[in-house]
Enzyme design. Sequence first.
Site, PDB file in Angstrom:
ATOM      1  N   CYS A 176      70.832  41.959  24.355  1.00 28.77           N
ATOM      2  CA  CYS A 176      69.638  42.264  24.111  1.00 28.77           C
ATOM      3  C   CYS A 176      69.767  43.740  23.848  1.00 28.77           C
ATOM      4  CB  CYS A 176      68.683  42.118  25.207  1.00 28.77           C
ATOM      5  SG  CYS A 176      68.247  40.605  25.756  1.00 28.77           S
TER       6      CYS A 176
HETATM    7  N1  LIG Z   1      70.448  36.666  27.518  1.00 30.14           N
HETATM    8  C1  LIG Z   1      69.183  37.700  27.747  1.00 30.14           C
HETATM    9  O1  LIG Z   1      69.024  38.153  28.826  1.00 30.14           O
HETATM   10  C2  LIG Z   1      67.911  37.348  27.194  1.00 30.14           C
HETATM   11  C3  LIG Z   1      66.701  37.956  27.534  1.00 30.14           C
HETATM   12  C4  LIG Z   1      65.621  37.731  26.690  1.00 30.14           C
HETATM   13  C5  LIG Z   1      65.700  37.323  25.456  1.00 30.14           C
HETATM   14  N2  LIG Z   1      66.882  37.096  24.985  1.00 30.14           N
HETATM   15  C6  LIG Z   1      66.967  36.368  23.550  1.00 30.14           C
HETATM   16  O2  LIG Z   1      66.943  35.091  23.485  1.00 30.14           O
HETATM   17  C7  LIG Z   1      67.989  34.330  22.398  1.00 30.14           C
HETATM   18  C8  LIG Z   1      68.917  33.445  23.051  1.00 30.14           C
HETATM   19  O3  LIG Z   1      69.791  34.171  23.977  1.00 30.14           O
HETATM   20  P1  LIG Z   1      70.798  33.609  24.766  1.00 30.14           P
HETATM   21  O4  LIG Z   1      71.412  34.914  25.612  1.00 30.14           O
HETATM   22  O5  LIG Z   1      69.969  32.412  25.538  1.00 30.14           O
HETATM   23  O6  LIG Z   1      71.845  32.807  23.859  1.00 30.14           O
HETATM   24  P2  LIG Z   1      73.151  32.079  24.249  1.00 30.14           P
HETATM   25  O7  LIG Z   1      74.507  32.362  23.485  1.00 30.14           O
HETATM   26  O8  LIG Z   1      73.411  32.115  25.943  1.00 30.14           O
HETATM   27  O9  LIG Z   1      72.742  30.738  23.916  1.00 30.14           O
HETATM   28  C9  LIG Z   1      72.194  29.781  23.059  1.00 30.14           C
HETATM   29  C10 LIG Z   1      72.676  28.724  22.842  1.00 30.14           C
HETATM   30  O10 LIG Z   1      72.184  28.130  21.498  1.00 30.14           O
HETATM   31  C11 LIG Z   1      73.028  27.065  21.226  1.00 30.14           C
HETATM   32  N3  LIG Z   1      72.790  26.918  19.519  1.00 30.14           N
HETATM   33  C12 LIG Z   1      73.291  27.532  18.807  1.00 30.14           C
HETATM   34  N4  LIG Z   1      72.843  27.189  17.457  1.00 30.14           N
HETATM   35  C13 LIG Z   1      72.065  26.135  17.979  1.00 30.14           C
HETATM   36  C14 LIG Z   1      71.572  25.097  17.128  1.00 30.14           C
HETATM   37  N5  LIG Z   1      71.493  25.308  15.920  1.00 30.14           N
HETATM   38  N6  LIG Z   1      70.706  24.064  17.688  1.00 30.14           N
HETATM   39  C15 LIG Z   1      70.919  23.926  19.231  1.00 30.14           C
HETATM   40  N7  LIG Z   1      71.596  24.720  19.913  1.00 30.14           N
HETATM   41  C16 LIG Z   1      72.111  25.976  19.068  1.00 30.14           C
HETATM   42  C17 LIG Z   1      74.428  27.628  21.555  1.00 30.14           C
HETATM   43  O11 LIG Z   1      75.352  26.735  21.625  1.00 30.14           O
HETATM   44  C18 LIG Z   1      74.175  28.201  22.751  1.00 30.14           C
HETATM   45  O12 LIG Z   1      74.434  27.203  23.943  1.00 30.14           O
HETATM   46  C19 LIG Z   1      68.406  35.618  21.663  1.00 30.14           C
HETATM   47  O13 LIG Z   1      67.556  36.014  20.603  1.00 30.14           O
HETATM   48  C20 LIG Z   1      68.240  36.703  22.961  1.00 30.14           C
HETATM   49  O14 LIG Z   1      68.132  37.782  21.985  1.00 30.14           O
HETATM   50  C21 LIG Z   1      68.011  37.051  25.579  1.00 30.14           C
END
Ligand SMILES: NC(=O)c1ccc[n+]([C@@H]2O[C@H](COP(=O)([O-])OP(=O)(O)OC[C@H]3O[C@@H](n4cnc5c(N)ncnc54)[C@H](O)[C@@H]3O)[C@@H](O)[C@H]2O)c1
Length: 460
Positions: free
Chosen positions: A303
């Site tokens: 983030c």
């Molecule tokens: N991690 C945090 O603390 C947090 C907090 C708030 C918002 N966010 C936002 O949330 C979003 C997701 O972050 P995250 O940390 O959960 O990511 P992550 O990398 O933990 O998880 C994402 C998942 O999406 C899957 N993926 C990728 N492409 C795909 C597709 N085409 N179809 C289906 N699945 C697919 C991946 O295999 C992975 O398991 C980001 O935009 C991030 O900025 C993250």
Amino acid sequence: MAPNTKVKTLKAEPSGSSQSLHTQAPAWPEGAGTRTTTQDQAFTFDVAIVGMGYVGLPTALAINASGRRVLGLDVSDARLAVIREQRADLLDSDKERLSNALLDPTFMLSSDLSLLAHAAAVVVCVPTPVDEYLVPDLGILRAACASVVDFATTGQLLMLTSTTYVGSTRDLLALPLAAKGLIPGRDVFVAFSPERINPGVDSFSHEDVPRVVGGVTPACGEVAERLLSASTKLVHVVPSADVAEMTKLVENTFRAVNIALANEFADICHELNMEVMDVIDAASTKPYGFMAFTPGPGVGGHCIPCDPHYLLWQLRKARLTAPVIEQAMAGIAGRPHQVVEKARRILSDRNHGVAGARVMVLGVAYKPDVEDLRESPALEIIAALIADGAEVAFSDPWCRTAPDGHGGTLESEQSPADWGADLVILHTRHSQTELDWLAGAPAVLDTTYRLPKADNVTRL
Ligand SMILES: NC(=O)c1ccc[n+]([C@@H]2O[C@H](COP(=O)([O-])OP(=O)(O)OC[C@H]3O[C@@H](n4cnc5c(N)ncnc54)[C@H](O)[C@@H]3O)[C@@H](O)[C@H]2O)c1
């Protein structure tokens, strides 16, 4: 099975002309008489989550706990296996939810994206990283949205939740859907609602954290509000998807700027011979107008180090600058380098060069009580020290291995006290990190600013 209609792919660039960031008013008419429920028996699932990562999995579990039929989709079979085997990094409350959900027919996991057509609502929650040049890497988001559009069907709510640039919901969902003949607000409902999950911190439950949502049309906002209200106590509806996208960017940019400021005060206090935490703790007694941020070795995760770059990238297209944000991001990016320089100075004061020194990094996750190593400052610190010839080890109860930055992998030391470090760098202080042994270490560099004062402890 679902139709797999190929649609015209529109180029997804930051919105607006090169002169303006203003977004275009939606060109699609408001719908009337369309289905506006997300618990629709015509669909097999109430909600499909695309991307079952750090954010998607707890979101899916919270929605399922509210009584919805949930489909968790991920392109990674390895990730789905981790979830099925209950090895995912989750809060204890979510671990319990997961073990219940895995036994419940209303919760299903799959890598088959064609199942999207069977969900009343689709929530996109895939990563939005930056590349090594700090440029937004939209490839994953574009691919996920293209799948959502491919399998979209009349009556669905399609909601983006990944942090991204302003205009993404329109560029990546609304326009391609319209090109396919599915008009937002009439045939489908399209919205943006930023995720606010705080991994590793259980002070607020998913249900207690208010959600912001903005629709591509007012009807889209209403349908999205209804979905979110099922699992969240307070939903704040904003006038557009653009406003919701910008809301997330301001939230995380606010954090980045304030962390950079806290780091700067740490350096100022050091020069003026005082403890920065004495100052911040004192300022925190003010019940209004001050919010405490703490200095540290830099920022990590997906983030704070990434999100403001989505905004800066978008501004560059319009030839706009944001000097405060740019300075903050530069300050944050330079912080791990400061840690390495301080380590060098401590070793030098002890008549030791970096080359050949044994350095133990205590805690490598980007923040306490998570296993997430993404963008962790520790990785840059370890790589730089190794490049300078140090022998580096790490110890972290949450992370079994960490890359050494030179193509190798380090394994977490189980007994850091016995490793014989010349210098210990306290990087991340997990709740269960054992600290007593530091009293006997030759030298400790405290990047957390929270260790008690001692002769062998130097603050960053
Ligand atoms: N991690 C945090 O603390 C947090 C907090 C708030 C918002 N966010 C936002 O949330 C979003 C997701 O972050 P995250 O940390 O959960 O990511 P992550 O990398 O933990 O998880 C994402 C998942 O999406 C899957 N993926 C990728 N492409 C795909 C597709 N085409 N179809 C289906 N699945 C697919 C991946 O295999 C992975 O398991 C980001 O935009 C991030 O900025 C993250």
